[in-house]
Design a protein around this motif. Structure first.
Motif, mmCIF file in Angstrom:
data_model
loop_
_atom_site.group_PDB
_atom_site.id
_atom_site.type_symbol
_atom_site.label_atom_id
_atom_site.label_comp_id
_atom_site.label_asym_id
_atom_site.label_seq_id
_atom_site.Cartn_x
_atom_site.Cartn_y
_atom_site.Cartn_z
ATOM 1 N N UNK A 1 0.809 -1.209 0.000
ATOM 2 C CA UNK A 1 0.000 0.000 0.000
ATOM 3 C C UNK A 1 0.849 1.268 0.000
ATOM 4 N N UNK A 2 2.115 1.139 0.426
ATOM 5 C CA UNK A 2 3.029 2.279 0.406
ATOM 6 C C UNK A 2 4.012 2.198 -0.762
ATOM 7 N N UNK A 3 3.703 1.367 -1.750
ATOM 8 C CA UNK A 3 4.643 1.147 -2.850
ATOM 9 C C UNK A 3 5.038 2.444 -3.541
ATOM 10 N N UNK A 4 4.077 3.325 -3.782
ATOM 11 C CA UNK A 4 4.382 4.582 -4.464
ATOM 12 C C UNK A 4 5.269 5.451 -3.585
ATOM 13 N N UNK A 5 4.947 5.569 -2.304
ATOM 14 C CA UNK A 5 5.752 6.377 -1.380
ATOM 15 C C UNK A 5 7.151 5.801 -1.210
ATOM 16 N N UNK A 6 7.244 4.478 -1.046
ATOM 17 C CA UNK A 6 8.552 3.838 -0.879
ATOM 18 C C UNK A 6 9.395 4.025 -2.132
ATOM 19 N N UNK A 7 8.754 4.010 -3.296
ATOM 20 C CA UNK A 7 9.477 4.273 -4.536
ATOM 21 C C UNK A 7 10.114 5.650 -4.530
ATOM 22 N N UNK A 8 9.419 6.639 -4.002
ATOM 23 C CA UNK A 8 9.961 7.997 -3.951
ATOM 24 C C UNK A 8 11.075 8.119 -2.919
ATOM 25 N N UNK A 9 10.973 7.379 -1.819
ATOM 26 C CA UNK A 9 11.974 7.470 -0.750
ATOM 27 C C UNK A 9 13.260 6.744 -1.117
ATOM 28 N N UNK A 10 13.139 5.560 -1.715
ATOM 29 C CA UNK A 10 14.314 4.722 -1.956
ATOM 30 C C UNK A 10 14.759 4.676 -3.410
ATOM 31 N N UNK A 11 13.919 5.079 -4.338
ATOM 32 C CA UNK A 11 14.280 5.026 -5.757
ATOM 33 C C UNK A 11 13.960 6.361 -6.444
ATOM 34 N N UNK A 12 14.471 7.477 -5.927
ATOM 35 C CA UNK A 12 14.114 8.777 -6.494
ATOM 36 C C UNK A 12 14.699 9.009 -7.883
ATOM 37 N N UNK A 13 15.747 8.255 -8.250
ATOM 38 C CA UNK A 13 16.349 8.447 -9.569
ATOM 39 C C UNK A 13 15.399 8.040 -10.681
ATOM 40 N N UNK A 14 14.507 7.080 -10.393
ATOM 41 C CA UNK A 14 13.498 6.676 -11.374
ATOM 42 C C UNK A 14 12.333 7.651 -11.296
ATOM 43 N N UNK A 15 11.406 7.500 -12.210
ATOM 44 C CA UNK A 15 10.253 8.400 -12.209
ATOM 45 C C UNK A 15 9.028 7.666 -12.721
ATOM 46 N N UNK A 16 7.855 8.091 -12.255
ATOM 47 C CA UNK A 16 6.591 7.549 -12.748
ATOM 48 C C UNK A 16 6.471 6.058 -12.566
ATOM 49 N N UNK A 17 6.095 5.377 -13.656
ATOM 50 C CA UNK A 17 5.888 3.929 -13.612
ATOM 51 C C UNK A 17 7.151 3.177 -13.238
#
Length: 476
Positions: A55-71
């Motif tokens: 449920x926090x996949x989008x937030x965790x993506x921003x915290x730990x994988x900021x170099x990627x974007x979007x999908x």
């Protein structure tokens, strides 16, 4: 005086041996309830973590994988989610044989400690902005510890309840294990929804996402306390008292699984159908609703919470129905429901209004009941007592690793690559077909003793009737 002839003593009549009284286990309902409570809490803890992460996949993506974007950012987060499943078979191979050799209780306590510690550690991890690439590396490491411990959790928990429950109510008591799953998911979804509604985006990215993971620490301590108070299952106690079992040397994995290949294949097929449909609905759908269909994150989460509440109200009733009508009938009904309703359910969801979204999710949830209510009583009955923990843990986790944990990533990639947002429905239908075939091929086990164990009943009157019966039914 002539010697008197020695009188020969007449032989005593040989009386027929009294009929051997069969071994029958009379369960104590209080002990059953304690076992169910402790194991279900552990399962709730496990799926609370997996639900929080999903449920926090989008937030965790921003915290730990900021170099990627979007999908790509979401896919990176889901890839870390799937990493835990890569090591689950290893956990099954380690903890499963140990559970058969030294006892179910000790291994379930150990897996609880590892699971809660790794989940708590995720809540303490620095972000990518703080330590760079080390942050996602540590995240994946914690996920792998979780996956390794989980490799011994479900097989042991299902075995524990199955070996405590009376034969005629194994479906009912077993359904509480999956009730724990739903409780964990619901608690995760409700907590994440509350945080997203109550905190700003900056607060969620800064510290709010950590709260659900940190809660795992105290929950884990409670679960450990409950599990340590339990006694071993009656079936395992009888097995441990057997001299042959005590003298048996340590066996290799191949020796442990010898003769179990057909049962393991059936187990893997059923688990694949169960986990794919389960993860699509409970783990992937919030991401699908927000990332693919553009709904607000809270819309999907609240809908999932309401669906899971409905399932929690019904799951024990359906589990009891499997005791009455058989596991095969309920499993096949769930498979057919997914084959018929998956596409219409997703079309309903795509309508876009909240009532339509909820109705579509509810249709999928009701189909899932056929699996979720019976799986924890079906799978342990496939294997004999002396190899149950190992056989179930290994086959379950291999299947989950290959099909269950990869489901969110695979479905997201299919939607992204094809542009067809009905891909989740087609994926569920494929595996529901596999589940239908497996359920048709399995033998009915409802109401029968577990393989390698004596019959288990609720009352002394039932036990006496079985002891005096000319033949006790056994699982084939």
């Amino acid at each position: 005086m002539a010697p008197t002839a020695e009188l020969e003593r007449a032989p005593e009549p040989v009386l027929p041996a009294p009929p051997q009284r069969r071994a029958v286990t009379v369960t104590d309902e209080g002990a059953v309830k304690r076992a169910v409570r402790a194991t279900a809490l552990g399962n709730a803890m496990e799926w609370f973590d997996f639900g929080v992460y999903a449920y926090l996949a989008v937030t965790i993506g921003k915290v730990f994988f900021p170099a990627a974007s979007g999908t790509a950012q979401v896919l990176a987060s889901l890839a870390a989610f799937a990493a835990a499943f890569l090591v689950r078979p290893l956990g099954g191979m380690v903890f499963g044989p140990l559970g058969d050799r030294i006892g179910r209780k000790k291994i379930l306590a150990l897996t609880m400690i590892m699971m809660s510690a790794a989940t708590f550690a995720i809540g303490l991890l620095p972000s990518y902005a703080a330590i760079g690439l080390a942050a996602p590396a540590l995240l994946v490491l914690c996920r792998m510890v979780q996956g390794f411990s989980t490799g011994g959790e479900y097989g042991g928990a299902a075995t524990f309840i199955a070996e405590y429950a009376p034969d005629k109510r194994r479906g009912f008591w077993g359904s509480f294990l999956e009730l724990g799953t739903l409780v964990g998911y619901t608690a995760a979804a409700a907590l994440v929804t509350g945080l997203e509604m109550g905190l700003s985006d900056d607060a969620m990215l800064s510290w709010g996402w950590r709260i659900p993971f940190l809660i795992a620490g105290p929950i884990g301590l409670v679960g450990l306390y409950l599990r340590m108070r339990l006694e071993e299952t009656p079936a395992y106690q009888e097995l441990a008292a057997c001299e042959e079992h005590q003298a048996r040397p340590k066996l290799s994995i191949r020796q442990v699984l010898a003769g179990q290949w057909r049962a393991m294949a059936l187990c893997m097929a059923l688990v694949a159908a169960f986990n794919v449909t389960d993860y699509v609905l409970l783990s992937y759908m919030p991401t699908y609703l927000s990332d693919t269909l553009g709904f607000a994150p809270t819309t999907g989460l609240m809908s999932i919470v309401l669906v899971m509440i409905v399932l929690m109200l019904l799951i024990n009733r359906v589990g009891a129905l499997s005791d009455r009508f058989g596991r095969r009938a309920v499993l096949m009904g769930g498979s057919l429901a997914f084959l018929v309703t998956s596409v219409p359910a997703l079309l309903l969801i795509k309508v876009g209004s909240w009532p339509a979204v909820f109705a579509g999710l509810l249709v999928l949830g009701l189909a899932l009941l056929g699996y979720v209510s019976t799986m924890s009583s079906t799978l342990p009955a496939l294997f004999p007592t002396d190899r149950r923990y190992a056989s179930l843990s290994i086959s379950f986790n291999v299947s989950v690793s290959l099909f269950g944990g990869t489901t969110p990533l695979v479905v997201a990639a299919l939607v992204s690559s094809t542009g067809n947002d009905l891909m989740p429905a087609f994926y569920m239908m494929l595996f529901a077909g596999i589940g239908l075939i497996a359920a048709h091929r399995m033998e009915e086990t409802a109401g029968r003793p577990l393989k390698g164990s004596p019959p288990s009943v609720s009352t002394e009157a039932e036990a006496e009737a079985l002891r005096n019966a000319p033949r006790i039914p056994t699982a084939r």
